[in-house]
Design an enzyme around this catalytic site. Structure first.
Site, PDB file in Angstrom:
ATOM      1  N   LYS A  22       0.836  -1.214   0.000  1.00  0.00           N
ATOM      2  CA  LYS A  22       0.000   0.000   0.000  1.00  0.00           C
ATOM      3  C   LYS A  22       0.865   1.255   0.000  1.00  0.00           C
ATOM      4  CE  LYS A  22      -1.695   1.585   3.975  1.00  0.00           C
ATOM      5  NZ  LYS A  22      -1.381   2.990   4.273  1.00  0.00           N
ATOM      6  N   ASN A  23       1.882   1.274   0.858  1.00  0.00           N
ATOM      7  CA  ASN A  23       2.660   2.504   1.033  1.00  0.00           C
ATOM      8  C   ASN A  23       3.670   2.750  -0.083  1.00  0.00           C
ATOM      9  OD1 ASN A  23       1.138   2.986   3.221  1.00  0.00           O
ATOM     10  ND2 ASN A  23       2.667   2.355   4.727  1.00  0.00           N
ATOM     11  N   CYS A 116      -5.238  12.946  12.924  1.00  0.00           N
ATOM     12  CA  CYS A 116      -5.042  11.498  12.815  1.00  0.00           C
ATOM     13  C   CYS A 116      -4.926  10.917  14.222  1.00  0.00           C
ATOM     14  CB  CYS A 116      -3.762  11.214  12.022  1.00  0.00           C
ATOM     15  SG  CYS A 116      -3.410   9.462  11.877  1.00  0.00           S
ATOM     16  N   ARG A 121       0.518  14.882  13.093  1.00  0.00           N
ATOM     17  CA  ARG A 121       1.314  14.563  11.895  1.00  0.00           C
ATOM     18  C   ARG A 121       1.453  15.817  11.038  1.00  0.00           C
ATOM     19  NH1 ARG A 121      -0.970   8.995   9.504  1.00  0.00           N
ATOM     20  NH2 ARG A 121       0.997   9.008   8.374  1.00  0.00           N
ATOM     21  N   ASP A 307       4.762   0.703  12.061  1.00  0.00           N
ATOM     22  CA  ASP A 307       3.543   0.062  11.552  1.00  0.00           C
ATOM     23  C   ASP A 307       3.441  -1.405  11.953  1.00  0.00           C
ATOM     24  OD1 ASP A 307       3.470   1.907   8.379  1.00  0.00           O
ATOM     25  OD2 ASP A 307       3.021   2.481  10.432  1.00  0.00           O
ATOM     26  N   ARG A 399      -8.601  -0.580   4.802  1.00  0.00           N
ATOM     27  CA  ARG A 399      -7.767   0.433   4.182  1.00  0.00           C
ATOM     28  C   ARG A 399      -6.409  -0.132   3.757  1.00  0.00           C
ATOM     29  NH1 ARG A 399      -6.201   4.928   7.386  1.00  0.00           N
ATOM     30  NH2 ARG A 399      -5.068   5.238   5.440  1.00  0.00           N
TER      31      ARG A 399
HETATM   32  C1  EPZ Z   1       4.346   6.885   6.197  1.00  0.00           C
HETATM   33  O1  EPZ Z   1       3.596   7.999   6.666  1.00  0.00           O
HETATM   34  C2  EPZ Z   1       3.378   5.702   6.167  1.00  0.00           C
HETATM   35  N1  EPZ Z   1       2.256   6.037   5.305  1.00  0.00           N
HETATM   36  C3  EPZ Z   1       2.861   5.419   7.578  1.00  0.00           C
HETATM   37  O2  EPZ Z   1       2.089   4.224   7.518  1.00  0.00           O
HETATM   38  C4  EPZ Z   1       4.039   5.149   8.501  1.00  0.00           C
HETATM   39  O3  EPZ Z   1       3.573   5.012   9.816  1.00  0.00           O
HETATM   40  C5  EPZ Z   1       5.029   6.326   8.442  1.00  0.00           C
HETATM   41  O4  EPZ Z   1       5.438   6.582   7.084  1.00  0.00           O
HETATM   42  C6  EPZ Z   1       6.287   6.063   9.250  1.00  0.00           C
HETATM   43  O5  EPZ Z   1       6.913   4.910   8.842  1.00  0.00           O
HETATM   44  C7  EPZ Z   1       2.424   5.941   3.961  1.00  0.00           C
HETATM   45  O6  EPZ Z   1       3.476   5.645   3.439  1.00  0.00           O
HETATM   46  C8  EPZ Z   1       1.217   6.211   3.126  1.00  0.00           C
HETATM   47  P1  EPZ Z   1       6.430  10.240   8.178  1.00  0.00           P
HETATM   48  P2  EPZ Z   1       4.197   9.484   6.619  1.00  0.00           P
HETATM   49  O7  EPZ Z   1       6.335  11.548   7.484  1.00  0.00           O
HETATM   50  O8  EPZ Z   1       5.108   9.627   5.474  1.00  0.00           O
HETATM   51  C9  EPZ Z   1       6.906  13.484  11.612  1.00  0.00           C
HETATM   52  C10 EPZ Z   1       0.213   2.818   7.788  1.00  0.00           C
HETATM   53  O9  EPZ Z   1      -0.197   2.267   8.822  1.00  0.00           O
HETATM   54  N2  EPZ Z   1       6.791  14.501  10.539  1.00  0.00           N
HETATM   55  O10 EPZ Z   1       7.569   9.352   7.825  1.00  0.00           O
HETATM   56  O11 EPZ Z   1       3.063  10.417   6.764  1.00  0.00           O
HETATM   57  C11 EPZ Z   1       5.605  12.706  11.789  1.00  0.00           C
HETATM   58  O12 EPZ Z   1       4.687  13.391  12.581  1.00  0.00           O
HETATM   59  C12 EPZ Z   1       0.684   4.286   7.835  1.00  0.00           C
HETATM   60  O13 EPZ Z   1       0.301   2.252   6.687  1.00  0.00           O
HETATM   61  C13 EPZ Z   1       7.031  15.825  10.855  1.00  0.00           C
HETATM   62  O14 EPZ Z   1       7.306  16.165  12.004  1.00  0.00           O
HETATM   63  O15 EPZ Z   1       5.057   9.468   7.970  1.00  0.00           O
HETATM   64  C14 EPZ Z   1       6.118  11.407  12.414  1.00  0.00           C
HETATM   65  O16 EPZ Z   1       6.292  11.594  13.780  1.00  0.00           O
HETATM   66  C15 EPZ Z   1       0.369   4.949   9.139  1.00  0.00           C
HETATM   67  N3  EPZ Z   1       6.913  16.743   9.847  1.00  0.00           N
HETATM   68  C16 EPZ Z   1       7.477  11.218  11.726  1.00  0.00           C
HETATM   69  O17 EPZ Z   1       7.863  12.496  11.217  1.00  0.00           O
HETATM   70  C17 EPZ Z   1       6.608  16.393   8.548  1.00  0.00           C
HETATM   71  O18 EPZ Z   1       6.507  17.255   7.670  1.00  0.00           O
HETATM   72  C18 EPZ Z   1       7.478  10.204  10.569  1.00  0.00           C
HETATM   73  O19 EPZ Z   1       6.392  10.497   9.739  1.00  0.00           O
HETATM   74  C19 EPZ Z   1       6.384  15.038   8.266  1.00  0.00           C
HETATM   75  C20 EPZ Z   1       6.479  14.100   9.276  1.00  0.00           C
END
Ligand code: EPZ
Length: 420
Positions: A22-23, A116, A121, A307, A399
């Protein structure tokens, strides 16, 4: 609305084939916005989220066919630069249309993702990255409006409070492929899904190096063309099936799964005393002896995936000893704790930590899913529990897991749906 009923206590046995990731597929579908040519994406799982991305691409002017795991995208009319709230609010990942729209059209208006349950996030890193490429950004009425006369390559440090960001790396990469000159993304996310996106972009004609490492180098090109690509397997679904075998004391051959994408999880599983037979693209997981408690800390890839945190908690709730789980990516990602305790687990939450005291058995109960991975955690607990578990808000599970009921049924599980 449906709920899932599980009658636990069956040792799962047999073979299961993992679906596409998915991701990986969501940003790859968004990347088709970078060209008017036709693109074909194979191994696409039939999920709520992939269907949402199909709707978003259609709303932006693409003709999209999705059949038997193949998504064909071509241009119906000029691509629109506005991704509206109605669709984006149903799926955070749709924020990754920002990068390709800006890269291609030099303007993009995308709804800010809403709240969320797994935690705060923000998207500050996404905006920091595209601003560094020369985009002007305004945030108004819940929308990000980014525009640029031209995008220019830059050196961008993309590390955040919690380390690298997967979708921010994707968005910046998809803006930079059509920018003038070279871009370096430092503290880039190294997830296999980011690598799969880069591989697809390279097939479209992009010049990218270093994907899969913390420094990605992109040399902008004038235009990109169509491409055909097959999605990598879903390592999180594979990880969930590994735990399904162990928590039910089962014996499962997991096909279309790459052990190289599951290093941190397999390491912890082996530390807990279990054994996994690895081959090129399959894993054989046969329960042998009592699972020992192991401490878990979630980290960006190649660290232990957040995850898989909830699903691992299910297994540790039946392990011998005390486990400390530390959530370093989403410190509040513990909605599943109370539901597991309803099933007889002994888990205490202390800020970003959960202390899990292993018990000898769980008992079936009505529980509620709060998000995608929490619902997978409750499915695992239900498979191991004595008696019946009913999991409501099934839409969370749909999802991210393709045909999970029929896959579990084929492994011998007693699982069925009922109307809420
Ligand atoms: C991806 O989300 C995945 N989703 C998430 O999977 C997964 O949990 C996450 O990466 C971490 O591995 C998809 O790929 C569609 P991040 P993403 O930006 O990219 C912080 C699932 O269950 N952050 O890597 O949105 C954020 O708050 C989902 O399949 C900032 O601070 O996650 C988090 O604490 C849930 N500022 C950390 O970084 C930003 O601009 C990592 O988030 C962006 C993120």
């Amino acid at each position: 609305m449906d709920k899932l009923i599980i009658e636990g206590g069956v040792k799962l046995k047999g073979e299961v084939t993992i679906s596409g990731a998915k991701n990986a597929v969501l940003p790859i579908m968004a990347a088709t916005l970078l060209t008017d040519d036709a693109c074909i994406i194979k191994g696409v799982p039939e999920l709520r989220d992939t269907n949402t991305m199909v709707k978003i691409l259609r709303s932006l002017g693409k003709a999209v066919e999705f059949e038997k795991g193949v998504v064909s995208v071509s241009s119906l009319r000029n691509t629109s630069y506005i991704a509206d709230y109605k669709l984006v609010s149903t799926m955070r990942a749709s924020f990754c249309v920002l990068g390709p729209l800006l890269g291609r059209l030099k303007k993009a208006k995308v709804s800010l993702p809403g709240g969320c349950v797994i935690g705060v996030r923000p998207v500050d890193l996404h905006l920091k990255g595209i601003r560094a490429l020369g985009a002007e950004i305004t945030i108004d009425a819940g929308y990000v409006f980014a525009r640029a006369k031209k995008l220019k390559g830059a050196h961008i440090y993309l590390g955040g409070v919690y380390g690298s960001s997967v979708l921010a790396t994707d968005n910046v990469m998809m803006s930079a492929v059509l920018a003038e000159g070279k871009t370096f993304i430092e503290a880039a996310a190294c997830e296999p899904e980011v690598v799969d996106l880069a591989e697809f972009l390279i097939k479209m004609g992009a010049k990218i190096k270093g994907h899969g490492t913390p420094v990605i180098e992109i040399e902008g090109v004038k235009s990109l063309h169509g491409a055909t690509h097959t999605i990598i397997p879903d390592r999180i679904e594979a990880g969930t099936m590994i735990l399904a075998s162990l928590i039910t004391k089962g014996d499962i051959l997991i096909k279309n799964a790459y052990f190289k994408h599951l290093g941190a999880l397999i390491d912890k599983i082996e530390e807990s005393g279990a054994n996994i037979v690895k081959s090129e693209n399959s894993l054989h997981v046969r329960y042998k002896k009592t699972i020992k408690a192991v401490n878990i800390t979630t980290l960006p890839y190649p660290g232990f995936p957040t995850d898989m945190q909830a699903q691992m908690m299910s297994l540790m709730s039946l392990a011998q000893g005390i486990t400390v789980i530390t959530e370093k990516i989403y410190p509040d990602r513990f909605m599943h704790v109370a539901e597991l305790n309803r099933m007889g687990a002994l888990i205490q939450r202390e800020g970003p930590h959960a202390i899990v005291e292993g018990v000898s058995k769980l008992s079936g109960a009505p529980v509620m899913a709060s998000d995608l991975r929490a619902s997978a955690c409750l499915v695992l607990a239900g498979l191991a529990a004595k008696g019946k578990t009913s999991i409501s808000r099934l839409y969370h599970l749909e999802r991210g897991y393709e045909n999970i009921e029929s896959k579990l049924e084929k492994l011998g599980a007693r699982v069925w749906r009922e109307k809420e």
